[in-house]
Design a protein around this motif. Structure first.
Motif, PDB file in Angstrom:
ATOM      1  N   VAL A  77       0.668   1.014  -8.718  1.00 47.65           N
ATOM      2  CA  VAL A  77       1.685   0.772  -7.698  1.00 47.65           C
ATOM      3  C   VAL A  77       1.393   1.607  -6.450  1.00 47.65           C
ATOM      4  O   VAL A  77       1.817   1.242  -5.349  1.00 47.65           O
ATOM      5  CB  VAL A  77       3.098   1.012  -8.270  1.00 47.65           C
ATOM      6  N   ASP A  78       0.642   2.668  -6.600  1.00 49.05           N
ATOM      7  CA  ASP A  78       0.224   3.426  -5.417  1.00 49.05           C
ATOM      8  C   ASP A  78      -1.154   2.985  -4.908  1.00 49.05           C
ATOM      9  O   ASP A  78      -1.765   3.676  -4.087  1.00 49.05           O
ATOM     10  CB  ASP A  78       0.300   4.949  -5.637  1.00 49.05           C
ATOM     11  N   ARG A 132      -5.422   2.164 -18.547  1.00 50.90           N
ATOM     12  CA  ARG A 132      -4.035   1.837 -18.186  1.00 50.90           C
ATOM     13  C   ARG A 132      -3.900   0.710 -17.174  1.00 50.90           C
ATOM     14  O   ARG A 132      -2.886   0.020 -17.143  1.00 50.90           O
ATOM     15  CB  ARG A 132      -3.330   3.095 -17.671  1.00 50.90           C
ATOM     16  N   HIS A 136      -9.820   8.846 -14.672  1.00 54.11           N
ATOM     17  CA  HIS A 136      -8.613   9.298 -15.380  1.00 54.11           C
ATOM     18  C   HIS A 136      -7.605   8.174 -15.582  1.00 54.11           C
ATOM     19  O   HIS A 136      -6.619   8.344 -16.292  1.00 54.11           O
ATOM     20  CB  HIS A 136      -7.967  10.486 -14.648  1.00 54.11           C
ATOM     21  N   GLY A 155       1.726  12.470  -4.661  1.00 55.44           N
ATOM     22  CA  GLY A 155       2.100  13.641  -5.456  1.00 55.44           C
ATOM     23  C   GLY A 155       2.933  13.312  -6.683  1.00 55.44           C
ATOM     24  O   GLY A 155       3.479  14.214  -7.318  1.00 55.44           O
ATOM     25  N   LEU A 156       3.033  12.041  -7.033  1.00 53.87           N
ATOM     26  CA  LEU A 156       3.906  11.649  -8.148  1.00 53.87           C
ATOM     27  C   LEU A 156       3.119  11.049  -9.314  1.00 53.87           C
ATOM     28  O   LEU A 156       3.645  10.246 -10.093  1.00 53.87           O
ATOM     29  CB  LEU A 156       4.970  10.663  -7.655  1.00 53.87           C
ATOM     30  N   GLU A 157       1.861  11.464  -9.443  1.00 57.97           N
ATOM     31  CA  GLU A 157       1.027  10.955 -10.541  1.00 57.97           C
ATOM     32  C   GLU A 157       1.751  11.033 -11.890  1.00 57.97           C
ATOM     33  O   GLU A 157       2.313  12.071 -12.233  1.00 57.97           O
ATOM     34  CB  GLU A 157      -0.268  11.777 -10.603  1.00 57.97           C
ATOM     35  N   GLY A 158       1.721   9.932 -12.622  1.00 57.39           N
ATOM     36  CA  GLY A 158       2.307   9.911 -13.959  1.00 57.39           C
ATOM     37  C   GLY A 158       3.813   9.719 -13.970  1.00 57.39           C
ATOM     38  O   GLY A 158       4.434   9.765 -15.035  1.00 57.39           O
ATOM     39  N   LEU A 159       4.388   9.467 -12.812  1.00 58.40           N
ATOM     40  CA  LEU A 159       5.832   9.268 -12.697  1.00 58.40           C
ATOM     41  C   LEU A 159       6.389   8.323 -13.756  1.00 58.40           C
ATOM     42  O   LEU A 159       7.471   8.554 -14.316  1.00 58.40           O
ATOM     43  CB  LEU A 159       6.137   8.691 -11.303  1.00 58.40           C
ATOM     44  N   GLU A 160       5.634   7.257 -14.038  1.00 56.43           N
ATOM     45  CA  GLU A 160       6.152   6.204 -14.915  1.00 56.43           C
ATOM     46  C   GLU A 160       6.427   6.714 -16.332  1.00 56.43           C
ATOM     47  O   GLU A 160       7.212   6.107 -17.063  1.00 56.43           O
ATOM     48  CB  GLU A 160       5.171   5.031 -14.959  1.00 56.43           C
ATOM     49  N   ARG A 205      -8.673   3.638  -3.513  1.00 54.78           N
ATOM     50  CA  ARG A 205      -7.624   2.696  -3.135  1.00 54.78           C
ATOM     51  C   ARG A 205      -8.212   1.351  -2.730  1.00 54.78           C
ATOM     52  O   ARG A 205      -9.262   1.285  -2.090  1.00 54.78           O
ATOM     53  CB  ARG A 205      -6.842   3.234  -1.936  1.00 54.78           C
ATOM     54  N   TRP A 231       4.613   7.375  -2.816  1.00 55.03           N
ATOM     55  CA  TRP A 231       4.138   7.745  -4.148  1.00 55.03           C
ATOM     56  C   TRP A 231       3.305   9.019  -4.189  1.00 55.03           C
ATOM     57  O   TRP A 231       2.932   9.467  -5.287  1.00 55.03           O
ATOM     58  CB  TRP A 231       3.315   6.599  -4.739  1.00 55.03           C
ATOM     59  N   ILE A 239       2.321   1.853 -12.698  1.00 54.12           N
ATOM     60  CA  ILE A 239       1.964   3.248 -12.978  1.00 54.12           C
ATOM     61  C   ILE A 239       1.577   3.898 -11.653  1.00 54.12           C
ATOM     62  O   ILE A 239       1.139   3.217 -10.726  1.00 54.12           O
ATOM     63  CB  ILE A 239       0.802   3.383 -13.991  1.00 54.12           C
ATOM     64  N   VAL A 240       1.744   5.212 -11.584  1.00 54.38           N
ATOM     65  CA  VAL A 240       1.374   5.975 -10.389  1.00 54.38           C
ATOM     66  C   VAL A 240       0.135   6.790 -10.736  1.00 54.38           C
ATOM     67  O   VAL A 240       0.210   7.763 -11.478  1.00 54.38           O
ATOM     68  CB  VAL A 240       2.538   6.892  -9.933  1.00 54.38           C
ATOM     69  N   LEU A 241      -1.029   6.346 -10.237  1.00 52.01           N
ATOM     70  CA  LEU A 241      -2.288   7.019 -10.597  1.00 52.01           C
ATOM     71  C   LEU A 241      -2.512   8.296  -9.800  1.00 52.01           C
ATOM     72  O   LEU A 241      -3.150   9.231 -10.279  1.00 52.01           O
ATOM     73  CB  LEU A 241      -3.479   6.086 -10.398  1.00 52.01           C
ATOM     74  N   GLY A 242      -2.068   8.313  -8.551  1.00 54.16           N
ATOM     75  CA  GLY A 242      -2.132   9.542  -7.780  1.00 54.16           C
ATOM     76  C   GLY A 242      -3.453   9.848  -7.104  1.00 54.16           C
ATOM     77  O   GLY A 242      -3.480  10.496  -6.071  1.00 54.16           O
ATOM     78  N   ARG A 243      -4.569   9.411  -7.701  1.00 53.19           N
ATOM     79  CA  ARG A 243      -5.882   9.720  -7.125  1.00 53.19           C
ATOM     80  C   ARG A 243      -6.891   8.714  -7.674  1.00 53.19           C
ATOM     81  O   ARG A 243      -6.682   8.134  -8.734  1.00 53.19           O
ATOM     82  CB  ARG A 243      -6.300  11.154  -7.448  1.00 53.19           C
ATOM     83  N   ASP A 293       0.821  -1.208   0.000  1.00 58.82           N
ATOM     84  CA  ASP A 293       0.000   0.000   0.000  1.00 58.82           C
ATOM     85  C   ASP A 293       0.861   1.269   0.000  1.00 58.82           C
ATOM     86  O   ASP A 293       0.355   2.370   0.267  1.00 58.82           O
ATOM     87  CB  ASP A 293      -1.040   0.006   1.138  1.00 58.82           C
ATOM     88  N   GLY A 294       2.129   1.151  -0.298  1.00 57.72           N
ATOM     89  CA  GLY A 294       2.944   2.328  -0.643  1.00 57.72           C
ATOM     90  C   GLY A 294       3.634   3.042   0.496  1.00 57.72           C
ATOM     91  O   GLY A 294       4.228   4.100   0.286  1.00 57.72           O
TER      92      GLY A 294
END
Lengths: 214, 214
Positions: free
Chosen positions: B13-14, B34, B30, A187-192, B183, A185, B176-180, A14-15
């Motif tokens: 991953v988040d 993916r 959003h 605040g890192l949306e779209g990091l990949e 969960r 993770w 991928i890091v979805l961010g929001r 869970d990060g």
């Protein structure tokens, strides 16, 4: 070109990279040692303790890459120690005893700079109040052309990732649900999108993910 | 003994199982497609669409286990459709067309029951306002001794996990890091203690984790 690298950074599924309730007796809070059980038996970790032996399988092979080619580390103050706010004195010299495993200059990010501390074995702790960019500039200069490692904790790694300063990120995802603590993770949306991602699972159940700048 | 199973449940991953902003045009908000790119090419998914062909590697092998031995599914209303609140009419019959891929009774959890809908191919949607325990009792009865699948979405899976009603959980962790969004793991601290965890990574970069009750 000198690269910026994160290694052996463990998170729960869970990060969370650390649990809640960090203290001198519990550096990772309620997570205890559970995030790093995969790491302790490795030859790499045993060497960090100055001990012989240790496992030499895939977990160790991946863990071992933390060291070669690194000329300096940057860490957050919360990795350096459990103390917060102004330093009462200069007694605290990290968790790692007289001969820390870094053997390079280590830049500790803090709003309360104090004199540098030279340890045995080549590690010198420098305490700086700096932006990620400025810290990286100083670390690169000290690294003499070698790579710079971002050592943690989670908020420091997150900050360097958010500023797009990281070239190689190794995360070990441990199959436990911590539920609370500090997340990597956020605040890192779209990091990949900025990286090429690879994953490999080792028999202990840990998934080693590497995000590498193409 | 009839078991309760979750299959092919994808998270970032988040830890997000769906993105923000779900709508009829964007069932996963959003996140778009993916979270499920690994699933679409598989023979299992193609069969669900009634199409021939599809990949038959490890991703498909793991995905394919969703069906055998299952006699009923329980799903949340948010998986059944994008509508919220009281039904305006009974027109909406799910995302899946006249012949849904379930081919069993499907119990849709909703605070607004409506008449059951018999579809082609053996799927019947029943709409019930029930606790997880009561829904499971009804589903088990309908399954005639076979297993019951919890189909999602995240809040439904989480609710059954929190009540310790799940025997087998397959989660596909996508790098991928979805961010929001929503969960999966919230409120499930210590979940791993009730299960034996296994992980395997497939070449597409997805980590398939299975949590199985020992």
């Amino acid at each position: 070109m000198s690269r910026v690298r994160v290694h052996n950074f463990s998170v729960s599924v869970d990060g969370f990279a650390t649990g809640e309730g960090q203290s001198p007796d519990a550096p990772f809070g309620h997570a205890g040692t559970r995030l790093h059980e995969w790491f302790f038996p490795t030859r790499t970790f045993q060497r960090m303790l100055g001990k012989p032996g240790g496992s030499t399988g895939a977990d160790d092979a991946i863990a071992s890459t933390w060291e070669a080619g690194v000329g300096a580390e940057i860490m957050g103050r919360n990795k350096f120690g459990p103390l917060r706010g102004p330093w009462e004195n200069d007694d605290w010299k990290g968790w790692w005893g007289p001969n820390p495993p870094f053997h390079t200059p280590v830049f500790v990010l803090t709003h309360h700079p104090r004199p540098s501390v030279e340890m045995e074995g080549g590690t010198t702790f420098h305490f700086i109040d700096a932006t990620p960019q400025e810290a990286l500039r100083q670390a690169r200069e000290a690294a003499g052309g070698l790579d710079v490692r971002i050592g943690g904790g989670p908020s420091t790694v997150r900050e360097f990732l958010a500023e797009d300063l990281v070239d190689h990120l190794h995360v070990a995802v441990v199959p436990i649900v911590l539920g609370r603590g500090e997340r990597l993770w956020d605040g890192l949306e779209g990091l990949e999108k900025r990286f090429r991602a690879e994953s490999v699972t080792t028999p202990g159940g840990v998934t080693h993910m590497t995000f590498t700048r193409p």
